[in-house]
Design a protein around this motif. Structure first.
Motif, PDB file in Angstrom:
ATOM      1  N   LEU A 220     -16.504   0.179   2.126  1.00 39.30           N
ATOM      2  CA  LEU A 220     -17.084  -0.743   1.137  1.00 39.30           C
ATOM      3  C   LEU A 220     -18.185  -1.604   1.719  1.00 39.30           C
ATOM      4  O   LEU A 220     -19.143  -1.961   1.015  1.00 39.30           O
ATOM      5  CB  LEU A 220     -15.986  -1.647   0.563  1.00 39.30           C
ATOM      6  N   ASP A 221     -18.064  -1.970   2.963  1.00 38.60           N
ATOM      7  CA  ASP A 221     -19.004  -2.889   3.596  1.00 38.60           C
ATOM      8  C   ASP A 221     -20.422  -2.315   3.539  1.00 38.60           C
ATOM      9  O   ASP A 221     -20.679  -1.192   3.987  1.00 38.60           O
ATOM     10  CB  ASP A 221     -18.602  -3.138   5.048  1.00 38.60           C
ATOM     11  N   GLY A 222     -21.344  -3.069   2.967  1.00 39.15           N
ATOM     12  CA  GLY A 222     -22.736  -2.650   2.862  1.00 39.15           C
ATOM     13  C   GLY A 222     -23.052  -1.839   1.626  1.00 39.15           C
ATOM     14  O   GLY A 222     -24.218  -1.496   1.383  1.00 39.15           O
ATOM     15  N   THR A 223     -22.052  -1.521   0.817  1.00 37.01           N
ATOM     16  CA  THR A 223     -22.286  -0.762  -0.416  1.00 37.01           C
ATOM     17  C   THR A 223     -22.866  -1.676  -1.488  1.00 37.01           C
ATOM     18  O   THR A 223     -22.387  -2.795  -1.694  1.00 37.01           O
ATOM     19  CB  THR A 223     -20.979  -0.140  -0.934  1.00 37.01           C
ATOM     20  N   SER A 224     -23.875  -1.218  -2.201  1.00 36.62           N
ATOM     21  CA  SER A 224     -24.460  -2.004  -3.286  1.00 36.62           C
ATOM     22  C   SER A 224     -23.437  -2.173  -4.402  1.00 36.62           C
ATOM     23  O   SER A 224     -22.796  -1.202  -4.822  1.00 36.62           O
ATOM     24  CB  SER A 224     -25.713  -1.317  -3.819  1.00 36.62           C
ATOM     25  N   ILE A 225     -23.279  -3.388  -4.882  1.00 34.19           N
ATOM     26  CA  ILE A 225     -22.333  -3.642  -5.957  1.00 34.19           C
ATOM     27  C   ILE A 225     -22.743  -2.892  -7.228  1.00 34.19           C
ATOM     28  O   ILE A 225     -21.900  -2.398  -7.975  1.00 34.19           O
ATOM     29  CB  ILE A 225     -22.207  -5.170  -6.240  1.00 34.19           C
ATOM     30  N   THR A 247     -23.969  -4.217 -19.375  1.00 36.54           N
ATOM     31  CA  THR A 247     -24.117  -5.673 -19.504  1.00 36.54           C
ATOM     32  C   THR A 247     -23.832  -6.370 -18.180  1.00 36.54           C
ATOM     33  O   THR A 247     -24.555  -7.300 -17.777  1.00 36.54           O
ATOM     34  CB  THR A 247     -23.156  -6.204 -20.584  1.00 36.54           C
ATOM     35  N   LEU A 248     -22.812  -5.903 -17.466  1.00 36.70           N
ATOM     36  CA  LEU A 248     -22.460  -6.492 -16.179  1.00 36.70           C
ATOM     37  C   LEU A 248     -23.580  -6.281 -15.163  1.00 36.70           C
ATOM     38  O   LEU A 248     -23.970  -7.212 -14.437  1.00 36.70           O
ATOM     39  CB  LEU A 248     -21.157  -5.869 -15.679  1.00 36.70           C
ATOM     40  N   ILE A 249     -24.126  -5.076 -15.106  1.00 34.68           N
ATOM     41  CA  ILE A 249     -25.230  -4.796 -14.184  1.00 34.68           C
ATOM     42  C   ILE A 249     -26.451  -5.628 -14.546  1.00 34.68           C
ATOM     43  O   ILE A 249     -27.175  -6.117 -13.672  1.00 34.68           O
ATOM     44  CB  ILE A 249     -25.551  -3.287 -14.198  1.00 34.68           C
ATOM     45  N   ASP A 250     -26.674  -5.820 -15.841  1.00 39.66           N
ATOM     46  CA  ASP A 250     -27.810  -6.644 -16.275  1.00 39.66           C
ATOM     47  C   ASP A 250     -27.638  -8.086 -15.809  1.00 39.66           C
ATOM     48  O   ASP A 250     -28.607  -8.721 -15.357  1.00 39.66           O
ATOM     49  CB  ASP A 250     -27.923  -6.584 -17.795  1.00 39.66           C
ATOM     50  N   HIS A 251     -26.412  -8.618 -15.900  1.00 37.69           N
ATOM     51  CA  HIS A 251     -26.150  -9.981 -15.415  1.00 37.69           C
ATOM     52  C   HIS A 251     -26.428 -10.084 -13.915  1.00 37.69           C
ATOM     53  O   HIS A 251     -27.038 -11.056 -13.452  1.00 37.69           O
ATOM     54  CB  HIS A 251     -24.702 -10.369 -15.704  1.00 37.69           C
ATOM     55  N   VAL A 252     -25.963  -9.084 -13.168  1.00 39.72           N
ATOM     56  CA  VAL A 252     -26.171  -9.110 -11.721  1.00 39.72           C
ATOM     57  C   VAL A 252     -27.658  -9.015 -11.405  1.00 39.72           C
ATOM     58  O   VAL A 252     -28.180  -9.732 -10.537  1.00 39.72           O
ATOM     59  CB  VAL A 252     -25.389  -7.964 -11.051  1.00 39.72           C
ATOM     60  N   GLY A 253     -28.353  -8.125 -12.112  1.00 44.17           N
ATOM     61  CA  GLY A 253     -29.781  -7.972 -11.869  1.00 44.17           C
ATOM     62  C   GLY A 253     -30.563  -9.230 -12.180  1.00 44.17           C
ATOM     63  O   GLY A 253     -31.563  -9.530 -11.515  1.00 44.17           O
ATOM     64  N   ARG A 254     -30.119  -9.975 -13.175  1.00 47.94           N
ATOM     65  CA  ARG A 254     -30.807 -11.215 -13.544  1.00 47.94           C
ATOM     66  C   ARG A 254     -30.292 -12.432 -12.777  1.00 47.94           C
ATOM     67  O   ARG A 254     -30.706 -13.557 -13.051  1.00 47.94           O
ATOM     68  CB  ARG A 254     -30.636 -11.467 -15.045  1.00 47.94           C
ATOM     69  N   ARG A 255     -29.355 -12.191 -11.859  1.00 45.54           N
ATOM     70  CA  ARG A 255     -28.756 -13.273 -11.059  1.00 45.54           C
ATOM     71  C   ARG A 255     -28.076 -14.304 -11.955  1.00 45.54           C
ATOM     72  O   ARG A 255     -28.198 -15.512 -11.788  1.00 45.54           O
ATOM     73  CB  ARG A 255     -29.804 -13.991 -10.182  1.00 45.54           C
ATOM     74  N   GLN A 256     -27.347 -13.797 -12.946  1.00 40.55           N
ATOM     75  CA  GLN A 256     -26.648 -14.662 -13.884  1.00 40.55           C
ATOM     76  C   GLN A 256     -25.145 -14.601 -13.626  1.00 40.55           C
ATOM     77  O   GLN A 256     -24.628 -13.569 -13.182  1.00 40.55           O
ATOM     78  CB  GLN A 256     -26.922 -14.229 -15.326  1.00 40.55           C
ATOM     79  N   PRO A 257     -24.430 -15.692 -13.896  1.00 36.43           N
ATOM     80  CA  PRO A 257     -22.965 -15.656 -13.735  1.00 36.43           C
ATOM     81  C   PRO A 257     -22.330 -14.818 -14.838  1.00 36.43           C
ATOM     82  O   PRO A 257     -22.888 -14.660 -15.928  1.00 36.43           O
ATOM     83  CB  PRO A 257     -22.564 -17.127 -13.842  1.00 36.43           C
ATOM     84  N   PHE A 258     -21.165 -14.281 -14.577  1.00 34.54           N
ATOM     85  CA  PHE A 258     -20.404 -13.550 -15.583  1.00 34.54           C
ATOM     86  C   PHE A 258     -18.934 -13.863 -15.376  1.00 34.54           C
ATOM     87  O   PHE A 258     -18.497 -14.210 -14.271  1.00 34.54           O
ATOM     88  CB  PHE A 258     -20.667 -12.045 -15.511  1.00 34.54           C
ATOM     89  N   HIS A 259     -18.180 -13.759 -16.472  1.00 39.68           N
ATOM     90  CA  HIS A 259     -16.790 -14.225 -16.437  1.00 39.68           C
ATOM     91  C   HIS A 259     -15.883 -13.208 -17.099  1.00 39.68           C
ATOM     92  O   HIS A 259     -16.067 -12.843 -18.271  1.00 39.68           O
ATOM     93  CB  HIS A 259     -16.673 -15.568 -17.156  1.00 39.68           C
ATOM     94  N   GLU A 260     -14.913 -12.715 -16.347  1.00 42.37           N
ATOM     95  CA  GLU A 260     -13.851 -11.830 -16.852  1.00 42.37           C
ATOM     96  C   GLU A 260     -14.407 -10.688 -17.703  1.00 42.37           C
ATOM     97  O   GLU A 260     -13.957 -10.453 -18.830  1.00 42.37           O
ATOM     98  CB  GLU A 260     -12.809 -12.631 -17.630  1.00 42.37           C
ATOM     99  N   GLN A 261     -15.386  -9.990 -17.135  1.00 47.01           N
ATOM    100  CA  GLN A 261     -15.900  -8.790 -17.779  1.00 47.01           C
ATOM    101  C   GLN A 261     -14.954  -7.629 -17.459  1.00 47.01           C
ATOM    102  O   GLN A 261     -14.755  -7.288 -16.300  1.00 47.01           O
ATOM    103  CB  GLN A 261     -17.312  -8.482 -17.266  1.00 47.01           C
ATOM    104  N   ARG A 262     -14.385  -7.026 -18.502  1.00 41.26           N
ATOM    105  CA  ARG A 262     -13.436  -5.939 -18.279  1.00 41.26           C
ATOM    106  C   ARG A 262     -14.162  -4.597 -18.279  1.00 41.26           C
ATOM    107  O   ARG A 262     -14.850  -4.259 -19.251  1.00 41.26           O
ATOM    108  CB  ARG A 262     -12.348  -5.936 -19.348  1.00 41.26           C
ATOM    109  N   VAL A 263     -14.006  -3.858 -17.172  1.00 45.89           N
ATOM    110  CA  VAL A 263     -14.644  -2.558 -17.035  1.00 45.89           C
ATOM    111  C   VAL A 263     -13.584  -1.544 -16.612  1.00 45.89           C
ATOM    112  O   VAL A 263     -12.622  -1.878 -15.922  1.00 45.89           O
ATOM    113  CB  VAL A 263     -15.788  -2.591 -16.003  1.00 45.89           C
ATOM    114  N   GLU A 264     -13.774  -0.304 -17.048  1.00 49.85           N
ATOM    115  CA  GLU A 264     -12.881   0.767 -16.640  1.00 49.85           C
ATOM    116  C   GLU A 264     -13.581   1.610 -15.590  1.00 49.85           C
ATOM    117  O   GLU A 264     -14.694   2.107 -15.808  1.00 49.85           O
ATOM    118  CB  GLU A 264     -12.477   1.614 -17.852  1.00 49.85           C
ATOM    119  N   LEU A 265     -12.927   1.741 -14.416  1.00 53.61           N
ATOM    120  CA  LEU A 265     -13.504   2.432 -13.277  1.00 53.61           C
ATOM    121  C   LEU A 265     -12.637   3.629 -12.922  1.00 53.61           C
ATOM    122  O   LEU A 265     -11.409   3.596 -13.070  1.00 53.61           O
ATOM    123  CB  LEU A 265     -13.610   1.483 -12.079  1.00 53.61           C
TER     124      LEU A 265
END
Length: 739
Positions: A220-225, A247-265
């Motif tokens: 995991l270390d060094g892997t892009s989120i 939406t989550l990636i867009d928040h990260v790209g815009r350097r915006q906070p996000f809260h309890e975004q549920r994603v299926e991985l």
């Protein structure tokens, strides 16, 4: 401090080696060296002693003792050194005194500092006074001022040092506590911490993070989120998950906070649901330096939520979707019906009797079996629902009316076949109502209501069948609803009025009575016949105020008629059980000064179908007032002899159906002749309803009827028109005595 003291003491030893008080001065310097050695020894013991905190008082005493000895020996060096010192030596000793007075301000806690400062300050004052023949006032003032400065500096520096040290200790305690909590947090829950640098690469991934991702910390270390989320994105049928991750990636790209975004991985064959929270971290210069956040594996929670949602939207017994799901599905269908759709409403026949006879367990088993048959009758993409009890709904997308009726007929046929439940053969059957959905944005409630109306029509037409919705049925149903609403919520007695149809003596042709017929001038539907509103008025109880209103109008009108003409007023079954009926009749008779015999109350057989002592008492009370009773529509119901046996009627009205059927049938005419004969024997006058021709009038006369009522004589008339008819009838007929 010890190293500096050694150097200064060595320098003074070399400078004052030939001083005339060399022995005393050397003794003082030896004491200084010994004291510093003692300081070294105590300090070393302090650091090596693991129980030093338990022996704190002893070490405090030893340190302060050594500090005091250092101060005393340095004071001796200064005092003995100033005697017979040259100018350079004097300056050196003054500088030494000043330096020694300053040293305690930076040497340690206040207790230790004052243990050193006090003897040095006192020694410095004594040295100046001993060295001069007369006290040097300026030097003493300067030394005193400097002593005050060093005194306050010791206090200030000590306070600052203590405050800084307490904050450091508290910070260490907080860091230790946070570390402990974080370890407990990651070890005891499914949550984990994550951190990314300015390039959005994961840094220092925790073991719990790696475990949740089914990988290692090093991987995991060094892997892009962003790449992590993209590579492990789970492919969902409804594609909702893709939108959440985008939406989550867009928040990260815009350097915006996000809260309890549920994603299926997706991790290999495992599909996990994560809840991600993150916050951008800014440096002192306001520049973005990375993300920090917390993640949580909420797969179990998501599964529980889905199970709860399934339970909330499905029937527990049959497994079909329930009413809540039906409402949502019907609304969606009505919004976009496509090329056409249909709604079937199904109601099982005689299901309640199965429950009552065999119990709810058998009833439940029957419902499950019925659902299986229904599922076998519909197409794969049709959607069945249980709406409650023994009611079901089926949404048929992409269908026409012919296909919908074919499916409905199939359901009716299969449900009509016997069921084998618990070794018992059960036969129920079903009715189906069909409503088509052909236009966009139809009201779902209207569509459901249309299917219900079609279902009610199927029940009314004999059950075990299906019917499609017709617009006429909707009009009639809407009228029925409006009438019910008005009777129950907005009753306007002023809209009710009476028409009067004459009852004529067959022998003379004179009108002997008029029947009061209630009419309702509805503001929307115009004049309504009694059969359209009386049943609902009886059901709702509105017949009581309506009946009192009719009685008052009829008595008022009777007072305007000739004395030989009576008024017949209909009483319903509900009115017969009205505790205030007798009093109401008596009050209206008294108010109009009417002879009681001029009022005749007509009751149908169904109104007194179950003769009870209370019913007999009410009718006897009416007779006791002097009013007369008439049994109306005789022959249309049970025609029970018990009715005539227990209640003393004055008149008997034969239903028009019996009269019309008897006109061409000798056997039926014989029955009517015997009925009139029986009535005469027990003192009753007989009236025939529906007299429409002279031939029928002649036939009734031959059969022994006393009176006739029908269109041959007159239709129902309003007040003034009836008076005109009576006047005309009186003038046109011979002046015989009315029968």
């Amino acid at each position: 401090m010890g190293l500096t003291g050694f150097i200064v003491a060595a320098a003074l030893s070399w400078s004052f080696w030939d001083h005339h008080d060399a022995f005393a001065l050397r003794s003082g310097l030896i004491g200084v060296f010994a004291s510093y050695i003692g300081l070294f020894a105590i300090s070393a013991s302090w650091w090596r002693d693991h129980r030093r905190n338990d022996r704190l008082k002893r070490y405090q005493f030893l340190f302060c003792l050594v500090a005091s000895l250092i101060g005393v020996f340095w004071s001796a060096v200064i005092m003995f050194g100033l005697r017979d010192a040259n100018l350079i030596q004097t300056s050196t000793l003054y500088a030494l005194a000043v330096g020694l007075m300053s040293a305690p301000a930076f040497s340690g806690p206040a207790l230790y500092a004052f243990a050193l400062w006090i003897p040095i300050t006192i020694g410095s004052f004594l040295a100046i006074m001993i060295d001069a023949a007369t006290p040097p006032i300026p030097s003493l003032i300067g030394l005193l001022s400097y002593a005050f400065l060093t005194f306050t500096s010791i206090l200030s520096v000590n306070a600052s040092t203590i405050d800084r040290e307490l904050k450091r200790i508290e910070a260490e305690r907080q860091n230790a506590l946070i570390g402990l909590l974080l370890r407990d947090f990651q070890e005891g829950t499914s949550d984990f911490l994550w951190e990314a640098d300015a390039d959005l690469d994961l840094v220092r991934p925790s073991a719990r993070f790696a475990e949740a991702a089914f990988t290692t910390e090093a991987a995991l270390d060094g892997t892009s989120i962003i790449r992590f989320l993209t590579d492990h994105r789970a492919r969902c049928v409804n594609q909702t998950n893709d939108g959440v991750i985008a939406t989550l990636i867009d928040h990260v790209g815009r350097r915006q906070p996000f809260h309890e975004q549920r994603v299926e991985l997706s991790f290999g064959t495992e599909i996990r649901c994560w809840s991600m929270t993150g916050k951008p971290i800014l440096g002192a210069d306001g520049q973005f330096i990375g993300y920090r956040g917390v993640g949580s594996d909420v797969t179990a929670i998501r599964q529980a939520e889905r199970q709860i949602d399934h339970i909330a939207r499905h029937d527990n017994l049959t497994g079909l979707a329930n009413r809540m799901s039906f409402d949502a599905a019907l609304a969606s269908l009505c919004a976009t019906p496509g090329d056409g759709a249909a709604l079937l409403c199904i109601d099982l026949d005689h299901f309640k009797s199965v429950n009552d006879r065999f119990g709810h367990q058998t009833g439940d088993a029957l419902l499950v079996a019925a659902v299986q048959r229904i599922l076998g009758c519909v197409r794969e993409h049709d959607r069945p629902f249980r709406l409650g009890g023994d009611e079901f709904g089926i949404i048929l997308p992409t269908t026409d009316q012919a296909t919908a009726e074919l499916i409905a007929a199939r359901i009716v046929h299969h449900l009509a076949q016997p069921f084998r439940i618990d070794q018992v053969n059960l036969t129920i059957g079903a009715c189906v109502g069909i409503a088509m959905v052909t236009a966009n944005d139809q009201n779902p409630a209207d569509v459901h209501h249309a299917a219900d109306l079609a279902l009610y029509r199927a029940k009314a037409e004999g059950r075990g069948t299906h019917r499609a919705f017709a617009a006429q049925a909707e009009t009639e149903a809407r009228q029925t609803r409006d009438i019910k609403f008005a009777l129950n919520n907005d009753l306007d007695l002023g809209a009710f009025y009476l028409e009067y149809q004459p009852i004529v003596a067959l022998a003379t042709g004179h009108a002997t009575s008029v029947e009061a017929l209630v009419r309702w001038d509805h503001p929307q539907y115009g004049v309504l016949r009694p059969d359209l509103f009386i049943p609902e008025a009886e059901h709702s109880g509105a017949i009581i105020p309506i009946g009192r209103h009719v009685l008052a109008i009829a008595c008022d009108f009777a007072a305007t008629l000739p004395d030989e003409v009576s008024v017949a007023i209909n009483l319903s079954a509900v009115q017969v059980h009205d505790a205030g009926l007798i009093e109401t009749i008596a009050n209206n008779l008294a108010r109009n000064a009417l002879a009681p015999g001029r009022i005749v109350f007509e009751l149908t057989e169904t109104a007194i179908l179950n003769i009870t002592p209370e019913t007999v008492a009410t009718l006897d009370g009416i007779k006791a007032l002097g009013c007369r009773l008439s049994l109306d529509d005789f022959g249309s119901g049970f025609s029970s002899i018990a009715t005539l046996y227990y209640v003393q009627f004055d008149r008997l009205k034969i239903d028009r159906t019996l009269i019309h059927d008897a006109m061409g049938d000798c056997r039926r005419r014989a029955i009517l002749r015997n009925i009139t004969h029986l009535a005469r024997e027990i003192g009753m006058r007989v009236t025939g309803e529906g007299v429409e021709s002279e031939q029928m009038k002649t036939a009734l006369t031959d059969l022994g009827f006393d009176h006739g009522q029908g269109s041959l004589f007159s239709p129902a008339l309003r007040d003034a028109a009836l008076h005109d008819w009576l006047n005309y009838r009186t003038q046109a007929l011979p002046d015989d005595t009315a029968a």
